[in-house]
Design an enzyme around this catalytic site. Structure first.
Site, short mmCIF file in Angstrom:
data_model
loop_
_atom_site.label_atom_id
_atom_site.label_comp_id
_atom_site.label_asym_id
_atom_site.label_seq_id
_atom_site.Cartn_x
_atom_site.Cartn_y
_atom_site.Cartn_z
N LYS A 109 -35.02 -33.84 -31.38
CA LYS A 109 -33.68 -33.33 -31.12
C LYS A 109 -32.74 -33.70 -32.25
O LYS A 109 -32.74 -34.85 -32.73
CB LYS A 109 -33.17 -33.90 -29.79
CG LYS A 109 -31.82 -33.31 -29.34
CD LYS A 109 -31.46 -33.83 -27.96
CE LYS A 109 -30.09 -33.34 -27.51
NZ LYS A 109 -29.74 -33.81 -26.16
N SER A 132 -27.65 -30.43 -23.61
CA SER A 132 -27.71 -30.31 -25.05
C SER A 132 -29.12 -30.29 -25.61
O SER A 132 -29.33 -30.10 -26.81
CB SER A 132 -26.94 -31.47 -25.69
OG SER A 132 -27.49 -32.72 -25.35
N SER A 190 -28.23 -33.31 -19.95
CA SER A 190 -28.87 -32.65 -21.08
C SER A 190 -30.39 -32.62 -21.03
O SER A 190 -31.02 -31.90 -21.80
CB SER A 190 -28.42 -33.31 -22.39
OG SER A 190 -27.04 -33.13 -22.58
#
Length: 469
Positions: free
Chosen positions: A76, A151, A175
């Site tokens: 990520k 996210s 997220s």
């Protein structure tokens, strides 16, 4: 079978048995990315293919380092992976190359993973909708006109499309849960402190976010979680935890499940979400668990105020230096400026009051989990949203007064660091995925994973592939 359809633990077993090579797996992965990523834009900063194939050949020639040996993974784009850019989705950091691995990334590499690139994220991870001015918008594989969530939206979309078999993510405000629900995969927010952060900056005050695993099966969640976990002597608040993978197939027993729904009407919920969720709950009941509706176990407004203050306090702690520089402030997106502006304006009394509310909810939750084993909430308050929006302005006729109010459903777990596993629960009439949050008391990572595994064996939802795949 396409080797990319295999879960990560199955890929690992096949690699160990030399049924195919890491080079074969890397070739297939790069071909899938080349075919699918232009549609969904989940993988960013992809490394040179020839260099990645060379790393795969080296893995084939080397002794196995761990269960991830030779398996491609993308990190990520909020975490540092040495030699790769860490843009955080911000033009302020675009092209900035990480000099070292974050602790979690170092542990994945030590287990043999080959880091191929990054997964897309909103700017600074703010907002459950993955778009930013550096890498653009990640699209939902089941309907590219819709959001993949966030996210960890890039990670979830990459899993759904078989560009990755397992992925890391992070979760402050859903997220690892919202994008998992919106992409028909599993995501886990472990008990806070299970996965230690990197020993940098403040290590005491900001206890809202945590890293965690995402996958297409609970077994992979457990195996990746075990790789991520373990105390670090430099960190004061990380926890010792037992390995979850060895017990993943154990029967969790007949569990007492409390359905919190829309929190007594406090959460605005789009049409169809409640019926969809209750259908999944009936299936859990048919598996031998006892499901009962809960009255709202804590005041939602108080919880929301505590969350907003503590979140702004945490965001300001990371971005205030940029905010204070007039030359750089305008480069922050509006949501970031709003968060930091609130955070720097908070007084000590407000922060103390926010923490006291959080403490009150912790005491109430502890009492609640004497009566139930698992609390259930929807993964999100609406179906995957129109990808052209920045955030939904209304849900079920109710105005959303902040950029993140529409994700209020994730706050009960986030505020006090409870473990949560998102389970995929199928699709609505428009073919859009949804899920449920399975929330347990602190320290119940293993039991939640056992329940998720039991669900997975019954449903196998992630085997339903997106149309593009």
């Amino acid at each position: 079978m396409d080797i990319l359809d295999l879960d990560a633990h199955a890929q690992a077993d096949a690699l160990a048995r030399r049924q195919f090579s890491a080079h074969d797996l890397m070739q297939a992965t790069l071909a899938r990315i080349d075919a699918i990523n232009p549609v969904v834009n989940a993988i960013v900063s992809l490394q040179d293919p020839d260099a990645l194939l060379a790393q795969a050949r080296a893995a084939d020639a080397a002794e196995r380092e761990g269960w991830l040996h030779g398996i491609p993974i993308a990190i990520k784009d909020l975490a540092n992976a040495a030699g790769l850019p860490t843009s955080q989705g911000s033009p302020l950091f675009a092209g900035q190359i990480a000099q070292s691995d974050d602790l979690m990334v170092a542990r994945l590499r030590a287990a043999g993973a080959i880091v191929i690139g990054k997964t897309n994220t909103p700017e600074f991870g703010l907002g459950s909708h993955t778009y930013n001015p550096v890498h653009g918008r990640t699209r939902n594989p089941f309907d590219p006109s819709r959001s993949a969530g966030g996210s960890s939206g890039g990670a979830a979309a990459a899993l759904a499309t078989r560009m990755l078999s397992v992925a890391d993510g992070s979760d402050m405000m859903g997220s690892l849960r919202n994008p998992a629900g919106w992409n028909n995969v599993y995501g886990m927010r472990p008990s806070w402190g299970t996965v230690p952060p990197s020993p940098e900056g403040d290590m005491f005050l900001h206890q809202l976010s945590t890293a965690g695993p995402m996958a297409r099966s609970p077994t992979d969640l457990a195996m990746l979680l075990d790789t991520m976990t373990g105390p670090d002597p430099r960190l004061p608040l990380c926890q010792h935890s037992h390995a979850c993978a060895p017990t993943i197939a154990e029967d969790p027993g007949a569990l007492r499940i409390g359905w919190a729904g829309d929190w007594g009407g406090a959460f605005a919920v789009e049409e169809g979400i409640m019926t969809f969720s209750e259908n999944a709950l009936r299936q859990l009941e048919s598996m031998g668990h006892h499901v009962a509706a809960l009255k709202a176990p804590f005041d939602a407004d108080a919880m929301w105020q505590s969350w907003c203050d503590l979140r702004s306090f945490a965001v300001a702690g990371g971005l205030a230096d940029i905010y204070d520089d007039p030359a750089r402030r305008d480069a922050l997106k509006e949501a970031a400026q709003w968060e930091v502006g609130r955070g720097v304006a908070l007084g000590a009394r407000q922060i103390q009051q926010a923490s006291e509310i959080r403490s009150d909810w912790m005491r109430a939750a502890t009492a609640l989990f004497q009566k139930i084993d698992v609390m259930v909430l929807p993964s999100a308050q609406l179906w995957p949203l129109d990808g052209t929006l920045d955030f939904p302005k209304r849900i079920a006729g109710r105005a959303m007064d902040t950029y993140h109010r529409w994700m209020q459903v994730v706050i009960p777990a986030s505020l006090i660091g409870l473990p949560v596993v998102n389970i995929p629960c199928g699709f609505n009439d428009d073919g859009l995925p949804g899920g449920l949050q399975l929330i347990g008391p602190r320290g119940s990572n293993a039991r939640l994973l056992q329940l998720a595994q039991q669900w997975h064996v019954e449903t196998l939802w992630p085997q339903t592939r997106p149309p593009e795949v």
